[in-house]
Design an enzyme around this catalytic site. Structure first.
Site, mmCIF file in Angstrom:
data_model
loop_
_atom_site.group_PDB
_atom_site.id
_atom_site.type_symbol
_atom_site.label_atom_id
_atom_site.label_comp_id
_atom_site.label_asym_id
_atom_site.label_seq_id
_atom_site.Cartn_x
_atom_site.Cartn_y
_atom_site.Cartn_z
ATOM 1 N N LYS A 141 0.976 -1.118 0.383
ATOM 2 C CA LYS A 141 -0.336 -0.167 -0.223
ATOM 3 C C LYS A 141 0.791 1.036 -0.149
ATOM 4 O O LYS A 141 2.166 1.591 0.096
ATOM 5 C CB LYS A 141 -0.791 0.182 1.141
ATOM 6 C CG LYS A 141 -1.928 1.287 1.044
ATOM 7 C CD LYS A 141 -3.335 -0.092 0.791
ATOM 8 C CE LYS A 141 -4.196 0.998 0.198
ATOM 9 N NZ LYS A 141 -5.809 -0.053 0.268
HETATM 10 P P1 NAD Z 1 -12.656 7.937 -2.275
HETATM 11 O O1 NAD Z 1 -11.859 8.806 -2.275
HETATM 12 O O2 NAD Z 1 -14.052 7.666 -3.769
HETATM 13 O O3 NAD Z 1 -14.626 7.981 -0.969
HETATM 14 C C1 NAD Z 1 -14.226 8.152 0.164
HETATM 15 C C2 NAD Z 1 -15.461 8.628 0.739
HETATM 16 O O4 NAD Z 1 -14.802 8.843 1.805
HETATM 17 C C3 NAD Z 1 -16.165 10.087 0.487
HETATM 18 O O5 NAD Z 1 -17.533 10.284 0.534
HETATM 19 C C4 NAD Z 1 -15.225 10.872 1.695
HETATM 20 O O6 NAD Z 1 -16.361 12.050 1.995
HETATM 21 C C5 NAD Z 1 -15.611 10.361 2.931
HETATM 22 N N1 NAD Z 1 -15.200 10.289 4.000
HETATM 23 C C6 NAD Z 1 -14.175 10.325 4.482
HETATM 24 N N2 NAD Z 1 -13.956 11.042 5.636
HETATM 25 C C7 NAD Z 1 -14.459 10.451 6.299
HETATM 26 C C8 NAD Z 1 -15.205 10.956 7.261
HETATM 27 N N3 NAD Z 1 -14.370 10.544 8.096
HETATM 28 N N4 NAD Z 1 -16.560 10.151 7.837
HETATM 29 C C9 NAD Z 1 -17.570 10.108 7.215
HETATM 30 N N5 NAD Z 1 -16.956 10.084 5.825
HETATM 31 C C10 NAD Z 1 -16.295 10.477 5.218
HETATM 32 O O7 NAD Z 1 -12.874 6.989 -1.362
HETATM 33 P P2 NAD Z 1 -12.953 4.401 -2.281
HETATM 34 O O8 NAD Z 1 -12.299 4.458 -3.054
HETATM 35 O O9 NAD Z 1 -14.627 4.615 -1.775
HETATM 36 O O10 NAD Z 1 -12.895 4.320 -0.624
HETATM 37 C C11 NAD Z 1 -12.759 4.117 0.597
HETATM 38 C C12 NAD Z 1 -12.327 2.994 1.784
HETATM 39 O O11 NAD Z 1 -13.221 2.227 0.676
HETATM 40 C C13 NAD Z 1 -11.020 3.401 1.951
HETATM 41 O O12 NAD Z 1 -11.163 2.632 3.063
HETATM 42 C C14 NAD Z 1 -10.495 2.483 0.327
HETATM 43 O O13 NAD Z 1 -9.415 1.558 1.473
HETATM 44 C C15 NAD Z 1 -11.545 1.522 0.945
HETATM 45 N N6 NAD Z 1 -11.438 0.190 -0.085
HETATM 46 C C16 NAD Z 1 -11.515 1.056 -1.972
HETATM 47 C C17 NAD Z 1 -11.241 0.398 -2.959
HETATM 48 C C18 NAD Z 1 -10.856 1.141 -4.093
HETATM 49 O O14 NAD Z 1 -11.199 0.273 -5.069
HETATM 50 N N7 NAD Z 1 -11.231 2.415 -4.467
HETATM 51 C C19 NAD Z 1 -10.977 -1.271 -2.577
HETATM 52 C C20 NAD Z 1 -10.344 -1.923 -1.801
HETATM 53 C C21 NAD Z 1 -11.011 -0.822 -0.444
#
Ligand code: NAD
Length: 455
Positions: A141
């Site tokens: 990561k």
């Molecule tokens: P993203 O940046 O597209 O979206 C993140 C969302 O979380 C946004 O809506 C933001 O406003 C919200 N957010 C951030 N801080 C916050 C808080 N303190 N309280 C409430 N909401 C909050 O990110 P993503 O790609 O959707 O990733 C989200 C989670 O999923 C992360 O933990 C990431 O590691 C995990 N994840 C993502 C992927 C991927 O393919 N993108 C794969 C596996 C896991």
């Protein structure tokens, strides 16, 4: 570019004992405060989860020793010229936890909270996730410590390109393959690819496009990658519902985080008849027990940069959001959201961990005590890395699979992993998280036993 910095008032660390008091206590107890971490680390969560499963599996001590440490930790400081003409130094990280099963694989995150500890934890979860899904990848990561909302698009492009350049040969298509994560997207992966290819001799460039996944489709991306993590989350929920004879039609759910993962999970679940009743993002929360249309909410967010004042619901603060009565809670934002303090507020039947590490071990214990089931992150959010693997394979073979094929293959992978985790939980009389670790660990233990330790 969207900005999602941490909100104060969220997460365990905000409510933790003030650092000064902790330091005072440590000094009184004679502890060396210069080396003792005074803030709970995310990696500590991973270690506790790992230890619980390793104890139950009776993992061989030598292998346990190997798997409980990361292999490489790269920190790069690099300069970027800002739009105002000044130069700013940025710090980027790449942690490579384990590569026994294949090249390192894992996303890149842009967030002020990115540090070595966080990236170390996220890299470890990638190892377990890939092993659990049976993918030929190890875990890694990375990220840059910054709030992307503070920078223009042109600055973000320069930061991204300079970060890739600084990583140099620490990444590569057969060595370490990044992907999108929080605050990074297909555009940033396209810049990543272009910069990396510029460092490769022209005649070899076409052989390197699998250096990164989550690319735009015309740049070698896969159909279905954008929705893959949300799709995997929904497949996991379908498996859970199938096991319990529950219909998704009319089931209510709430989502924290409405970015890539949260919004796709919501859209796909609503298509299956479930009802979205509350959403929270970094700007605040909105609730409507009659149902929220995810498409309309996304359209609103496009114009208003957040869910906070959404006209189709009523504003709720963080505590009100967490206390919403629903069947399912999908945390899809930050880590450490469900803690000993917040877990008692949840009024749901099932927590589906779309985010990485949203529940800390103390929160987990409270959920178990209250009979709230948890589909753990390393199982339910593995759809992203699985379709990244499909993208990597398509690039290597110069193929392009259609969405139907990608979805069919993803369902098979998720369904098989879910069945194995559920059966292992039964066999070891344990929870799904510990069972998921056991399945992954068993695979890695076998590899180390077969190969031995060099020399
Ligand atoms: P993203 O940046 O597209 O979206 C993140 C969302 O979380 C946004 O809506 C933001 O406003 C919200 N957010 C951030 N801080 C916050 C808080 N303190 N309280 C409430 N909401 C909050 O990110 P993503 O790609 O959707 O990733 C989200 C989670 O999923 C992360 O933990 C990431 O590691 C995990 N994840 C993502 C992927 C991927 O393919 N993108 C794969 C596996 C896991």
């Amino acid at each position: 570019m969207k900005s999602q910095s941490s909100k104060t008032g969220h997460g365990g660390s905000d409510r933790a004992e003030p650092v000064e008091q902790m330091v005072e206590k440590l000094i009184e107890s004679g502890t060396d405060v210069t080396t003792t971490p005074v803030k709970r680390s995310l990696y500590q969560n991973v270690v506790e989860q790992f230890n619980k499963a390793a104890d139950l599996l009776r993992l061989e001590p030598d292998i346990r020793r190997i798997l409980s440490m990361t292999k490489n930790e790269i920190v790069v400081n690099f300069p970027v010229r800002l739009d105002n003409g000044g130069v700013k130094m940025f710090t980027g990280y790449r942690v490579q936890h384990n590569d026994a099963l294949g090249p390192y694989k894992g996303g890149l995150r842009y967030h002020p909270g990115v540090d070595q500890d966080e990236v170390r934890a996220l890299a470890s979860w990638m190892t377990w996730k890939c092993a659990l899904l049976g993918l030929p990848f190890g875990g890694a990561k990375g990220g840059v410590q910054m709030d992307p909302g503070d920078y223009s698009l042109a600055e973000l492009e320069r930061i991204s390109r300079r970060f890739v350049y600084a990583l140099g040969s620490n990444v590569g298509p057969e060595y370490d393959i990044p992907a999108p994560d929080m605050n990074t997207n297909a555009q940033i992966m396209a810049w990543f690819l272009d910069t990396y290819l510029s460092t490769v001799p022209p005649a070899e460039r076409h052989r390197h496009i699998h250096v990164v996944t989550g690319k735009p489709i015309v740049s070698g991306g896969s159909a279905g990658r954008e929705k893959a993590t949300g799709q995997g989350v929904v497949f996991a929920i379908q498996k859970w519902a199938e096991d319990r004879g529950v219909s998704l039609d009319g089931l209510t759910f709430m989502v924290q985080g409405f970015g890539n993962v949260g919004s796709w999970a919501a859209r796909l679940l609503v298509e299956l008849g479930a009802k979205l009743i509350a959403v929270e993002d970094v700007t605040g929360g909105t609730r409507n027990i009659e149902g929220i249309d995810p498409g309309a909410l996304l359209e609103w967010m496009g114009m208003h940069r957040g869910v906070r004042k959404y006209r189709g619901g009523q504003f709720v603060d963080h505590i009100m959001f967490l206390k919403t009565k629903a069947d399912i809670f999908i945390p899809a934002a930050m880590e450490n959201q469900i803690t000993a303090e917040t877990a008692p507020w949840l009024d749901v039947r099932l927590v589906v961990e779309a985010a990485n590490g949203p529940t800390d071990p103390a929160g987990d214990a409270v959920l178990a005590e209250r009979g709230i089931e948890v589909i753990p992150d390393i199982l339910c959010n593995a759809g992203g890395v699985t379709v990244s693997y499909f993208e990597w394979l398509q690039n290597k073979r110069s193929e392009f699979w259609d969405l139907e094929e990608v979805d069919r293959k993803l369902w098979r992978k998720m369904s098989t992993a879910y069945d194995r985790v559920r059966d292992t939980a039964g066999e070891y009389e344990t929870d799904l998280r510990t069972a998921a670790y056991i399945v992954a660990m068993t695979r890695l233990e076998k590899v180390y036993k077969d190969r031995g330790i060099f020399p």
